[in-house]
Enzyme design. Structure first.
Site, mmCIF file in Angstrom:
data_model
loop_
_atom_site.group_PDB
_atom_site.id
_atom_site.type_symbol
_atom_site.label_atom_id
_atom_site.label_comp_id
_atom_site.label_asym_id
_atom_site.label_seq_id
_atom_site.Cartn_x
_atom_site.Cartn_y
_atom_site.Cartn_z
ATOM 1 N N ASP A 8 0.875 -1.166 0.000
ATOM 2 C CA ASP A 8 0.000 0.000 0.000
ATOM 3 C C ASP A 8 0.924 1.232 0.000
ATOM 4 O OD1 ASP A 8 -2.250 1.750 0.550
ATOM 5 O OD2 ASP A 8 -1.518 1.808 2.620
ATOM 6 N N ASP A 10 -0.264 5.104 0.846
ATOM 7 C CA ASP A 10 -0.579 6.119 1.861
ATOM 8 C C ASP A 10 -0.642 5.489 3.249
ATOM 9 O OD1 ASP A 10 -0.934 8.369 0.061
ATOM 10 O OD2 ASP A 10 -2.645 7.228 -0.680
ATOM 11 N N GLU A 17 -0.939 11.259 4.677
ATOM 12 C CA GLU A 17 -2.314 11.763 4.805
ATOM 13 C C GLU A 17 -2.401 13.138 5.480
ATOM 14 O OE1 GLU A 17 -4.628 10.669 3.153
ATOM 15 O OE2 GLU A 17 -4.589 8.492 2.984
ATOM 16 N N GLU A 54 -14.269 10.170 -3.767
ATOM 17 C CA GLU A 54 -15.287 9.548 -2.907
ATOM 18 C C GLU A 54 -15.359 10.272 -1.561
ATOM 19 O OE1 GLU A 54 -12.899 8.084 -4.632
ATOM 20 O OE2 GLU A 54 -13.797 6.514 -5.860
ATOM 21 N N HIS A 81 -10.886 17.600 -7.491
ATOM 22 C CA HIS A 81 -9.918 16.549 -7.194
ATOM 23 C C HIS A 81 -8.677 16.659 -8.075
ATOM 24 C CE1 HIS A 81 -8.264 12.387 -7.083
ATOM 25 N NE2 HIS A 81 -8.388 12.642 -5.810
ATOM 26 N N THR A 123 -4.830 5.558 -4.116
ATOM 27 C CA THR A 123 -4.497 6.920 -4.525
ATOM 28 C C THR A 123 -4.237 7.010 -6.037
ATOM 29 O OG1 THR A 123 -3.331 8.851 -3.647
ATOM 30 C CG2 THR A 123 -1.987 6.987 -4.260
ATOM 31 N N ASP A 182 -1.617 -0.355 6.208
ATOM 32 C CA ASP A 182 -1.622 0.417 7.456
ATOM 33 C C ASP A 182 -3.020 0.615 8.028
ATOM 34 O OD1 ASP A 182 -2.304 2.268 5.273
ATOM 35 O OD2 ASP A 182 -2.387 3.737 6.902
#
Ligand code: XBP
Ligand code: MG
Length: 248
Positions: A8, A10, A17, A54, A81, A123, A182
């Site tokens: 992953d 982020d 973040e 989202e 976005h 992401t 995470d």
């Protein structure tokens, strides 16, 4: 024996973040003359919804229901976005967000021992490449056999789609791979894709439920900076290594 690590991004490769995505969202809101400001605390709640578009939709519906967008909602959110992604890339290009401890060592060890590398993230793709480029150098993008990111699959985490996509594209069996995550949404996604998963928690995820994880750590650790094992058997290791990955 583990043949591939699927990371992953982020919260796992880097703590992006709070000081990255959150700040970029707020800059995009300000530039669009919106009076929205996502505090560190509010952002923690909003993280329950993965994906930036989202998350904005969720915020409008839950926190600003009377908001009327200037265009149709989908187009409005897409524009906002896109601006957020630009702010985010600018922020990361300044090099202000480092990799989490142990990540660089672990990637190097995997490459030295012939373990394949992949990324499965919610992401947007440029956000991944800008992070890699400004922490490990441009060549590091090629260390990964595949970077599964963003809207390439229909449903974001906790759906298994992005992990399924990576496995399918590479022809890898889930039992030959280990996912590194995470968050609870990330764990659910990887577990649904039948992947064994190691969690490294962070400030936003330390209270999540990680029942199905093979191992829960406070970080990957380094030889001179041991991790704390929160749940699971670390086989006496003090930092996360390929040797430990094989034992799980
Ligand atoms: C990461 C995310 C992402 C980022 C924002 O989840 O939820 O949405 O916060 O990225 P994970 P975009 O670590 O589980 O993949 O704005 O580019 O969508
Ligand atoms: Mg994550």
């Amino acid at each position: 024996m583990v043949k591939a690590l699927i990371f992953d991004v982020d919260g796992t490769l880097a703590d992006t973040e709070r000081d990255g995505h959150r700040v970029a969202f707020n800059r995009a809101f300000e530039a669009a003359n919106l009076d929205w400001n996502w505090s560190v605390e509010l952002y923690g709640q909003l993280l329950s919804v993965t994906g930036g578009k989202e998350r904005i939709l969720h915020y409008i519906q839950q926190y600003s229901p009377d908001f009327e967008p200037p265009t149709d909602l989908k187009t409005f959110i897409a524009g906002l976005h896109a601006a957020k992604t630009e702010h985010y890339c600018q922020l990361l290009a300044e090099g202000s967000i480092p990799l989490r401890p142990g990540v660089e060592r672990l990637l190097a060890e995997a490459r030295q021992t012939g373990i394949r590398l992949a990324i499965a993230t919610t992401t947007t793709l440029p956000n991944v490449t800008v992070l890699l480029e400004h922490t490990l150098g441009k060549d590091s993008i090629d260390w990964f056999d595949i970077i599964g990111a963003g809207d390439i699959v229909p449903a974001k985490k906790p759906a298994p789609d992005i992990y399924d996509y990576v496995l399918e594209q590479m022809g890898w069996a889930p039992e030959d791979c280990l996912a590194l995550e995470d968050s609870e949404n990330g764990l659910i996604s990887a577990t649904q894709a039948r992947l064994k998963t190691v969690i490294t928690i962070n400030d936003y995820t330390r209270n999540h439920s990680f029942e199905n994880a093979a191992l829960v750590l406070d970080g990957f650790g380094e030889p001179d900076a041991p991790f704390q094992a929160i749940a699971g058997n670390a086989f006496g290791a003090t930092y996360f290594s390929i040797e430990l990955a094989h034992l799980l």
